[in-house]
Design a protein around this motif. Structure first.
Motif, short mmCIF file in Angstrom:
data_model
loop_
_atom_site.label_atom_id
_atom_site.label_comp_id
_atom_site.label_asym_id
_atom_site.label_seq_id
_atom_site.Cartn_x
_atom_site.Cartn_y
_atom_site.Cartn_z
N LYS A 1 0.80 -1.30 -0.03
CA LYS A 1 -0.13 0.00 -0.28
C LYS A 1 0.75 1.27 0.19
O LYS A 1 1.76 1.35 0.83
N PRO A 2 0.75 2.30 -0.92
CA PRO A 2 1.54 3.40 -0.98
C PRO A 2 1.46 4.15 0.49
O PRO A 2 2.34 4.66 0.96
N ALA A 3 0.32 4.18 1.21
CA ALA A 3 0.17 4.92 2.48
C ALA A 3 1.08 4.00 3.19
O ALA A 3 1.75 4.76 4.21
N GLN A 4 1.33 2.87 3.40
CA GLN A 4 1.96 2.18 4.38
C GLN A 4 3.61 2.38 3.85
O GLN A 4 4.40 2.54 4.91
N ARG A 5 4.01 2.36 2.61
CA ARG A 5 5.37 2.69 2.32
C ARG A 5 5.62 4.18 2.67
O ARG A 5 6.83 4.23 3.25
N LEU A 6 4.89 4.97 2.64
CA LEU A 6 4.80 6.46 3.06
C LEU A 6 5.15 6.59 4.71
O LEU A 6 6.01 7.09 5.04
N ALA A 7 4.31 5.96 5.24
CA ALA A 7 4.17 5.88 6.84
C ALA A 7 5.61 5.26 7.38
O ALA A 7 6.41 5.92 8.19
N VAL B 1 8.50 18.17 2.64
CA VAL B 1 7.29 18.02 3.26
C VAL B 1 6.18 17.19 2.52
O VAL B 1 6.07 17.37 1.35
N PHE B 2 5.56 16.18 3.09
CA PHE B 2 4.51 15.54 2.43
C PHE B 2 2.92 15.82 3.10
O PHE B 2 2.82 15.61 3.98
N ASP B 3 2.51 16.63 2.16
CA ASP B 3 1.12 16.90 2.15
C ASP B 3 0.22 15.78 2.04
O ASP B 3 -0.05 15.34 1.02
N ALA C 1 5.38 12.51 -4.87
CA ALA C 1 6.31 13.29 -3.84
C ALA C 1 6.90 12.37 -3.24
O ALA C 1 8.21 12.73 -2.84
N PHE C 2 6.36 11.63 -2.49
CA PHE C 2 7.15 10.54 -1.74
C PHE C 2 8.36 9.69 -2.43
O PHE C 2 9.51 9.60 -2.16
N GLU C 3 7.85 9.33 -3.77
CA GLU C 3 8.81 8.41 -4.70
C GLU C 3 9.93 9.58 -5.25
O GLU C 3 11.15 9.07 -5.10
N LYS C 4 9.73 10.78 -5.25
CA LYS C 4 10.63 11.51 -5.71
C LYS C 4 11.82 11.75 -4.60
O LYS C 4 13.09 11.73 -4.84
N SER C 5 11.22 11.97 -3.30
CA SER C 5 12.14 11.96 -2.24
C SER C 5 13.03 10.52 -1.91
O SER C 5 14.13 10.70 -1.75
N TYR C 6 12.30 9.59 -2.02
CA TYR C 6 12.97 8.30 -1.96
C TYR C 6 14.01 8.06 -2.92
O TYR C 6 15.23 7.70 -2.59
N PHE C 7 13.87 8.42 -4.14
CA PHE C 7 14.83 8.29 -5.29
C PHE C 7 16.30 9.18 -5.11
O PHE C 7 17.17 8.85 -5.32
N LYS D 1 11.80 6.59 -14.73
CA LYS D 1 10.95 7.11 -13.55
C LYS D 1 11.30 8.28 -12.99
O LYS D 1 10.62 9.16 -12.68
N LEU D 2 12.74 8.33 -12.95
CA LEU D 2 13.21 9.64 -12.52
C LEU D 2 13.07 10.84 -13.48
O LEU D 2 12.82 12.03 -12.85
N LYS D 3 12.92 10.61 -14.61
CA LYS D 3 12.75 11.76 -15.45
C LYS D 3 11.10 12.15 -15.40
O LYS D 3 10.80 13.39 -15.29
N GLN D 4 10.29 11.11 -15.25
CA GLN D 4 8.87 11.32 -14.90
C GLN D 4 8.68 12.25 -13.66
O GLN D 4 7.71 13.06 -13.69
N LEU D 5 9.47 11.69 -12.51
CA LEU D 5 9.24 12.53 -11.24
C LEU D 5 9.85 13.64 -11.40
O LEU D 5 9.48 14.53 -10.46
#
Length: 233
Positions: A120-126, A170-172, A183-189, A217-221
């Motif tokens: 779940k994206p929310a689980q990965r983010l948390a 900041v993750f809104d 937003a999370f994936e960009k920060s992750y990479f 993926k990096l170009k897209q983000l």
């Protein structure tokens, strides 16, 4: 285990994927065209959809757009194609696909894509938010991870101290899921690129993505690759 909808006009592909996923403990539903896929999605609300791009009535990307426009893209969708191009994969990702598998699909790639999509994206983010905050608390002089309990809806993730100064992320979370995920994936990479000195090869190995898919993926983000290269020099 999950309920997975497999949409493909080829009987052999449907049978093969159904057998593999059933052996993994998942419940598998099958559809051979967009009309059947719409019906199954409405009735069962699957946890994941494996969607072929080239189908005779309505192609997979069009169906993906339709679900997104109508607010029905509540589940991850993995696109499949034996004739796909980079442009097709990028377009599918743009409209909400979580991954792209090229046929013939290998067992390893299939299971890895399914496993990653079902997290779940929310689980990965948390988890990432909590992990980042604990790192900072532990690294600070006299810091005590127990002194400041973490709230599961924390909105910020501070960078590890050894990365040097950078702007706070900041993750809104009060916004559409796709925007929060991006937003999370960009920060992750960006984090892993900084950790690996801008090496795409090492980041691909660490994140489990193929180098070409990682680059797209990096170009897209909108990740600034030149900045990471400058930081590595």
């Amino acid at each position: 285990m999950a309920t997975i909808l497999v949409v493909d006009d080829e009987l052999g592909i449907r049978a093969l994927l159904s057998e593999i996923l059933t052996d993994e403990g998942h419940t598998v539903e099958l559809a051979e065209n967009a009309a059947q896929a719409r019906h199954v999605r409405e009735m069962l609300r699957p946890d994941l959809v494996l969607l072929d791009i080239w189908m005779p009535d309505v192609d997979g990307v069009t169906l993906l757009k339709e679900w997104g426009a109508s607010g029905q893209l509540s589940m991850p969708v993995i696109m499949m194609s034996g004739h796909g191009t980079i442009d097709t994969a990028v377009e599918a990702t743009k409209y909400g696909a979580s991954a792209f598998l090229e046929k013939p699909i290998t067992l390893q790639k299939l299971l890895r894509a399914v496993e990653q999509a079902l997290v779940k994206p929310a689980q990965r983010l948390a988890a990432a938010l909590q992990g980042g905050l604990r790192t900072e608390l532990g690294a600070a002089p006299g810091g005590d991870p127990q002194a400041a309990p973490l709230h599961p809806m924390a909105h910020t993730m501070l960078p590890p101290a050894h990365e040097g100064p950078r702007s706070e992320q900041v993750f809104d979370l009060d916004r559409p899921l796709r925007e929060a995920r991006d937003a999370f994936e960009k920060s992750y990479f960006e984090f892993h690129l900084a950790q690996e000195g801008g090496s795409m090869t090492r980041v691909a190995e660490k994140t489990g993505l193929e180098r070409t898919h990682l680059y797209r993926k990096l170009k897209q983000l909108g990740v600034d690759l030149s900045r990471n290269k400058r930081g590595a020099s």
